[in-house]
Design an enzyme around this catalytic site. Structure first.
Site, short mmCIF file in Angstrom:
data_model
loop_
_atom_site.label_atom_id
_atom_site.label_comp_id
_atom_site.label_asym_id
_atom_site.label_seq_id
_atom_site.Cartn_x
_atom_site.Cartn_y
_atom_site.Cartn_z
N CYS A 79 52.60 48.59 38.77
CA CYS A 79 52.93 49.65 39.71
C CYS A 79 54.05 50.49 39.15
O CYS A 79 54.82 50.03 38.32
CB CYS A 79 53.38 49.07 41.04
SG CYS A 79 54.97 48.27 40.93
N ALA A 137 29.96 38.85 39.09
CA ALA A 137 30.52 37.92 40.08
C ALA A 137 30.83 38.61 41.40
O ALA A 137 30.74 37.98 42.46
CB ALA A 137 31.77 37.25 39.52
N HIS A 181 30.75 38.76 31.52
CA HIS A 181 31.81 39.37 30.69
C HIS A 181 33.10 38.56 30.68
O HIS A 181 34.05 38.91 29.97
CB HIS A 181 32.06 40.83 31.09
CG HIS A 181 32.84 41.06 32.34
ND1 HIS A 181 34.19 41.33 32.32
CD2 HIS A 181 32.48 41.08 33.64
CE1 HIS A 181 34.61 41.53 33.56
NE2 HIS A 181 33.59 41.38 34.38
C1 LIG Z 1 36.21 38.96 37.09
C2 LIG Z 1 36.14 38.20 38.34
C3 LIG Z 1 35.29 38.60 39.38
C4 LIG Z 1 34.47 39.86 39.33
O1 LIG Z 1 33.46 39.75 38.38
P1 LIG Z 1 32.62 41.04 37.96
O2 LIG Z 1 31.48 40.48 37.18
O3 LIG Z 1 33.54 41.86 37.14
O4 LIG Z 1 32.17 41.71 39.21
C5 LIG Z 1 35.26 37.82 40.52
N1 LIG Z 1 35.99 36.72 40.62
C6 LIG Z 1 36.80 36.29 39.65
C7 LIG Z 1 37.60 35.05 39.83
C8 LIG Z 1 36.91 37.04 38.48
O5 LIG Z 1 37.74 36.62 37.52
#
Ligand SMILES: *Cc1c(COP(=O)(O)O)cnc(C)c1O
Length: 396
Positions: free
Chosen positions: A326, A74, A204
């Site tokens: 943190c 994503a 994932h």
């Molecule tokens: C996990 C996530 C991403 C990033 O996805 P990746 O495949 O890990 O790069 C982007 N946007 C949202 C809302 C996500 O939950």
């Protein structure tokens, strides 16, 4: 019950065994390159990719599998959508509208666009993390080329009013992108009914493998590629496909399409049970996110007086997360909670529970008992002692 218990499904999900099984042949006998047109090894790989493309398209209600371009996830899809539209539509104007609570992939992508001279409007959200369609309408100007609104928030689970926003962007002739990494496979998504032009997803997050995702690109939408070389994926994303990953993403989407309704109902039941048990036993617990318009598997709670880090460091056998993890006061609280108006101190006391396909009632009941016990214990500690627990965890 097996320990540790995984309640962090918004960070990532376990690969469904059926997905793994579908992928395995493509690591061994079926190793062909789908771009090899001259022999059966290539043809078989290309066939498997075609099946996966159709499976993804079916889950999204896309008109054609050719509207699906495979990516590494994503983050890449978000970047391709934002930068691809910005470059392709440069002549039409340089304005993008997005929301303050977006994922870093979109917010940092927008920062880059601003460096390149585009203008970006970051819309606020209400206390539930909801963006108003009227605010979207008001932000669109003659120079707006793209509106990007996430379908479901990864921290608090709030679902955006995408259908209404889609009506507005269509009316105004502006493209609509949605980061649907958390929404695909969890809620019904129909790109046609919603009026979405571009949609990012990631395998994932839906019990598929890491490092593979897709961008839905409505037919006719012009997009400038970010990666040159070979012209794979309809010229949008060059590079040899991750065939096992693509097959896994397809299978994961197919399972979601068939089982989503039943799974969502079950996950929501366990999520509500977890919430009820915790809120019934502890005072001063507040819910972050929309009470109803929220992902079934998300529960983000603030426990006033108990820092999230101290709770998590004590409760090691339950894997949960906190966006503001943190150990020093200098670390910024979650930008999502801040945009929702959650007070700084309380945002450091917020924990996200993420439930999903393999979460059981026994796990939920155990987690609830432990959270109640640990929050009570941490609340009884002076602040310095809460810090010391975290420091001790970080040393080992
Ligand atoms: C996990 C996530 C991403 C990033 O996805 P990746 O495949 O890990 O790069 C982007 N946007 C949202 C809302 C996500 O939950």
């Amino acid at each position: 019950m097996k320990f540790p218990i995984y309640l962090d499904y918004q960070a990532t999900t376990p690969v469904d065994p059926r997905v793994l099984e579908a992928m395995l042949p493509f690591f061994s006998e079926q190793f062909g390159n789908p771009a090899s047109r001259t022999h059966v090894f290539g043809w078989r790989a290309a066939e498997a990719v075609d099946v996966a493309r159709a499976q993804v398209a079916a889950l999204l209600g896309a008109r054609s599998p050719e509207e699906i371009a495979f990516t590494s996830g994503a983050t890449e899809s978000d970047n391709l959508a934002l930068k691809g539209v910005a470059r392709a539509c440069r002549d039409k104007g340089g304005h993008v509208v997005t929301v303050a609570t977006e994922h870093r992939a979109v917010l940092d992508g927008c920062k880059r666009l601003e460096e390149d001279g585009l203008r970006v409007t970051y819309l606020p959200v209400d206390k539930h993390g909801m963006v108003s369609p009227d605010a979207v309408r008001a932000a669109i100007t003659g120079g707006t080329v793209l509106v990007s609104v996430m379908a479901a928030n990864n921290e608090v689970g709030t679902l955006a009013p995408l259908a209404e926003i889609g009506r507005i962007t269509r009316e105004r002739g502006v493209l609509l992108h949605t980061d649907a990494a958390q929404a695909v496979g969890k809620i019904q998504i129909d790109v046609e009914a919603l009026g979405v032009d571009l949609l990012s997803l990631s395998a994932h997050k839906l019990c598929g493998p890491k490092g593979v995702g897709a961008l839905y690109v409505r037919r006719g939408v012009r997009l400038s590629p970010q990666m040159d070389g070979g012209g794979h994926e309809f010229g949008l994303r060059s590079g040899t496909l991750n065939v096992p990953g693509v097959v896994g993403l397809g299978k994961a989407c197919d399972i979601c399409r068939l089982e989503m309704a039943e799974e969502t109902a079950r996950v929501r039941t366990w999520r509500d049970r977890l919430h009820a048990e915790i809120a019934g036993a502890l005072d001063n617990v507040s819910l972050n996110g929309h009470p109803a318009e929220r992902l079934a598997g998300n529960l983000n709670l603030s426990f006033a007086g108990a820092t999230a880090d101290a709770v998590m460091a004590t409760m090691k056998e339950v894997a949960v997360s906190s966006a503001s993890a943190c150990t020093t006061a200098a670390v910024e609280p979650s930008h999502v909670l801040r945009a929702m108006g959650v007070k700084r101190l309380l945002s450091h006391c917020s924990i996200r529970f993420g439930l999903g396909r393999f979460t059981t009632k026994e796990e939920v009941d155990y987690a609830a008992r432990r959270v109640i016990e640990v929050v009570r214990a941490v609340r009884a500690m002076p602040p310095m002692e809460q810090l010391a627990i975290v420091a001790a965890r970080d040393r080992c």
